[in-house]
Design an enzyme around this catalytic site. Structure first.
Site, mmCIF file in Angstrom:
data_model
loop_
_atom_site.group_PDB
_atom_site.id
_atom_site.type_symbol
_atom_site.label_atom_id
_atom_site.label_comp_id
_atom_site.label_asym_id
_atom_site.label_seq_id
_atom_site.Cartn_x
_atom_site.Cartn_y
_atom_site.Cartn_z
ATOM 1 N N LYS A 163 25.127 36.236 37.706
ATOM 2 C CA LYS A 163 24.816 37.544 37.093
ATOM 3 C C LYS A 163 23.750 37.832 37.272
ATOM 4 C CE LYS A 163 27.211 34.626 33.467
ATOM 5 N NZ LYS A 163 26.451 33.242 33.629
ATOM 6 N N HIS A 173 25.038 41.338 33.358
ATOM 7 C CA HIS A 173 24.812 40.080 31.921
ATOM 8 C C HIS A 173 24.670 40.165 31.280
ATOM 9 C CE1 HIS A 173 22.654 35.149 32.168
ATOM 10 N NE2 HIS A 173 23.985 35.873 30.857
ATOM 11 N N TYR A 213 19.148 31.414 34.722
ATOM 12 C CA TYR A 213 19.118 30.434 35.130
ATOM 13 C C TYR A 213 17.722 29.942 35.241
ATOM 14 C CZ TYR A 213 23.872 31.450 32.028
ATOM 15 O OH TYR A 213 25.085 31.437 31.828
ATOM 16 N N ASP A 269 29.788 28.321 36.779
ATOM 17 C CA ASP A 269 29.144 29.672 36.610
ATOM 18 C C ASP A 269 27.495 29.180 36.356
ATOM 19 O OD1 ASP A 269 29.871 32.515 34.055
ATOM 20 O OD2 ASP A 269 28.062 31.148 33.391
HETATM 21 N N1 NAP Z 1 27.020 35.507 29.847
HETATM 22 C C1 NAP Z 1 26.409 34.510 29.049
HETATM 23 O O1 NAP Z 1 25.575 35.168 27.780
HETATM 24 C C2 NAP Z 1 26.514 33.522 28.661
HETATM 25 C C3 NAP Z 1 26.028 32.969 27.288
HETATM 26 C C4 NAP Z 1 25.812 31.584 27.244
HETATM 27 C C5 NAP Z 1 26.453 31.233 27.541
HETATM 28 N N2 NAP Z 1 26.769 31.099 29.213
HETATM 29 C C6 NAP Z 1 27.698 29.825 29.950
HETATM 30 O O2 NAP Z 1 28.839 29.354 29.284
HETATM 31 C C7 NAP Z 1 28.367 28.170 29.328
HETATM 32 C C8 NAP Z 1 28.748 27.336 27.800
HETATM 33 O O3 NAP Z 1 27.749 27.642 27.320
HETATM 34 P P1 NAP Z 1 27.002 26.562 26.417
HETATM 35 O O4 NAP Z 1 26.390 26.314 27.477
HETATM 36 O O5 NAP Z 1 25.903 28.010 25.563
HETATM 37 O O6 NAP Z 1 27.788 26.268 25.033
HETATM 38 P P2 NAP Z 1 28.862 25.472 25.022
HETATM 39 O O7 NAP Z 1 30.116 25.378 26.562
HETATM 40 O O8 NAP Z 1 29.918 25.855 23.439
HETATM 41 O O9 NAP Z 1 27.967 23.939 24.359
HETATM 42 C C9 NAP Z 1 27.387 23.410 25.244
HETATM 43 C C10 NAP Z 1 26.433 21.718 24.664
HETATM 44 O O10 NAP Z 1 27.722 21.497 24.210
HETATM 45 C C11 NAP Z 1 28.109 19.814 23.889
HETATM 46 N N3 NAP Z 1 28.523 19.371 24.808
HETATM 47 C C12 NAP Z 1 29.536 19.615 26.112
HETATM 48 N N4 NAP Z 1 31.277 19.085 26.030
HETATM 49 C C13 NAP Z 1 30.644 18.068 25.150
HETATM 50 C C14 NAP Z 1 31.357 17.352 24.672
HETATM 51 N N5 NAP Z 1 32.614 16.849 24.966
HETATM 52 N N6 NAP Z 1 31.202 16.798 23.042
HETATM 53 C C15 NAP Z 1 29.805 16.827 22.764
HETATM 54 N N7 NAP Z 1 28.729 17.607 23.121
HETATM 55 C C16 NAP Z 1 29.776 18.033 24.216
HETATM 56 C C17 NAP Z 1 26.127 19.591 25.189
HETATM 57 O O11 NAP Z 1 26.049 18.532 25.510
HETATM 58 P P3 NAP Z 1 25.579 17.897 26.974
HETATM 59 O O12 NAP Z 1 24.462 18.753 28.227
HETATM 60 O O13 NAP Z 1 23.872 16.896 26.452
HETATM 61 O O14 NAP Z 1 26.456 16.749 26.354
HETATM 62 C C18 NAP Z 1 25.987 21.259 25.358
HETATM 63 O O15 NAP Z 1 24.354 21.288 24.077
HETATM 64 C C19 NAP Z 1 27.068 28.448 29.789
HETATM 65 O O16 NAP Z 1 26.464 26.670 29.891
HETATM 66 C C20 NAP Z 1 26.473 29.626 30.711
HETATM 67 O O17 NAP Z 1 27.424 29.024 31.664
HETATM 68 C C21 NAP Z 1 27.004 32.474 29.412
#
Ligand code: NAP
Length: 375
Positions: free
Chosen positions: A170, A201, A141, A136
């Protein structure tokens, strides 16, 4: 403590319960000139290899018949046999059939804040090794080109083809109403021939107030472009992100092609029950982002208690919570051990007691942003 996302590229700014302000709006990546013929070139000469032992079950009116060997893209017996095998299968085979007819893995790798060609390549390599087949990204990004290059170089090493991976990107909020050029740019950046899923998005437009009267018309213009590109086969499925119930109702009232996916922030503190019900009623797949609350939910006592009972990690509990309700997840990590951990989600279940304990966490808290103010 809340993470400071104000320095993050693009759309993502963590503000509890606040709307997207002009300052928080996406900062686009470097502008890239795009010749009109780019899609044609991309479609004719994808940089990924393609092999096609099974034929994709194509949606009506689709023009581009690209390689169709991805397990989740196979019609009939291929997909059916794998689904029947159920929990014994790895994460890549756990898919959902979208209303476009294509199949999407329920687990994908998030890539927000994943920057730099080397790091992207390392993470994509580790993700492929651990069974991720869905990625994704987003124009905002600023990593589409790096992801495209990484996949182009790494897929053959993993004995995979373009058709074995599911790519989502997106439309950046600055490009609302200018979707065709933006989508062609993303196709060029990813060098992937077609996109498996293209999402709007954000319901608003960068640089315009949330209440701007032109928001609706620009959203609608964007959707018409997406419909056209879907029918031309450039996009295998189309959908939206950060849409509220009102935005979705408005879209369904006017669209010719209904959205296949709604990607929204979703976790036990923001379970999105109303949206989830609506999506179920209308055949729209709900995909969760920020399942870990951007990392903030990992330390919650309730999550810890469930993790201990299950002998799992807090991240696995949060991801399983979504999957068990049929909601897709796209956790992001730059850490190979965590990438592996986040993919161990299939051969176990949360109990009704676990689900009830997590269900009680609902407090409508956003860790990213709240689109409810966008008209
Ligand atoms: N459509 C939208 O508006 C939108 C908004 C936000 C996100 N997204 C998408 O959704 C994805 C996920 O959301 P997000 O990246 O914001 O947040 P998330 O997946 O909820 O959390 C990511 C964070 O958690 C840490 N993490 C991941 N796995 C872990 C584990 N097993 N143990 C401990 N810490 C862990 C990561 O750190 P490390 O990398 O250091 O492991 C990172 O800091 C994004 O990357 C993006 O592709 C879309």
């Amino acid at each position: 403590m809340q993470p400071d996302r104000s320095k993050a590229p693009g759309l993502h700014v963590c503000t509890r319960g606040s709307g997207m302000t002009a300052a928080a709006q996406p900062r686009p990546g470097p502008a890239r000139q795009q010749p009109d013929s780019s899609l044609v070139r991309a479609a004719r000469a994808p940089s990924f290899t393609s092999s096609s032992p099974c034929t994709r079950s194509s949606a009506p009116g689709r023009g581009l018949e690209g390689p169709g060997s991805a397990p989740w893209a196979r019609g009939g017996s291929c997909a059916g046999a794998m689904e029947e095998a159920g929990a014994s299968l790895g994460p890549t085979e756990q898919t959902v059939q979208l209303n476009s007819g294509t199949r999407m893995p329920l687990l994908g790798m998030g890539t927000f804040r994943l920057q730099g060609a080397e790091l992207v390549s390392q993470c994509v390599d580790a993700a492929l090794a651990h069974g991720y087949r869905s990625f994704d990204t987003a124009a905002v990004y600023g990593n589409e080109a790096a992801i495209g290059q990484a996949l182009g170089a790494l897929l053959p090493h993993h004995s995979l083809a373009r058709s074995d991976v599911f790519l989502t990107t997106k439309l950046g909020p600055r490009d609302q109403g200018k979707a065709e050029a933006a989508c062609l740019r993303s196709l060029e950046q990813l060098a992937c021939g077609y996109l498996d899923l293209y999402l709007i998005h954000w319901p608003g437009t960068q640089g315009k107030p949330q209440g701007d009267k032109g928001n609706r018309e620009r959203r609608w213009e964007s959707w018409r472009v997406l419909e056209r590109m879907y029918h031309a086969g450039q996009l295998r499925a189309i959908g939206v992100s950060n849409y509220t119930l009102g935005h979705l109702q408005e879209l369904l009232a006017h669209c010719r092609v209904p959205p296949a996916v709604l990607q929204v922030e979703c976790h036990p503190e923001l379970p999105q029950r109303e949206l989830w019900d609506f999506c179920q009623q209308h055949g729209i797949h709900l995909q969760a982002y920020a399942s870990l609350g951007c990392g903030q939910l990992l330390g919650r006592a309730e999550v810890g208690r469930v993790a201990e009972r299950q002998g799992r990690t807090p991240a696995q509990v949060l991801l399983r919570w979504a999957l068990q309700q049929g909601v897709g997840v796209i956790p992001k990590s730059v850490n190979p051990t965590r990438l592996a951990e986040n993919a161990q989600l299939w051969s176990w279940d949360l109990s009704p007691e676990d689900m009830a304990e997590l269900g009680a966490m609902d407090c409508s808290r956003h860790y990213c942003w709240d689109p409810s103010g966008v008209t």
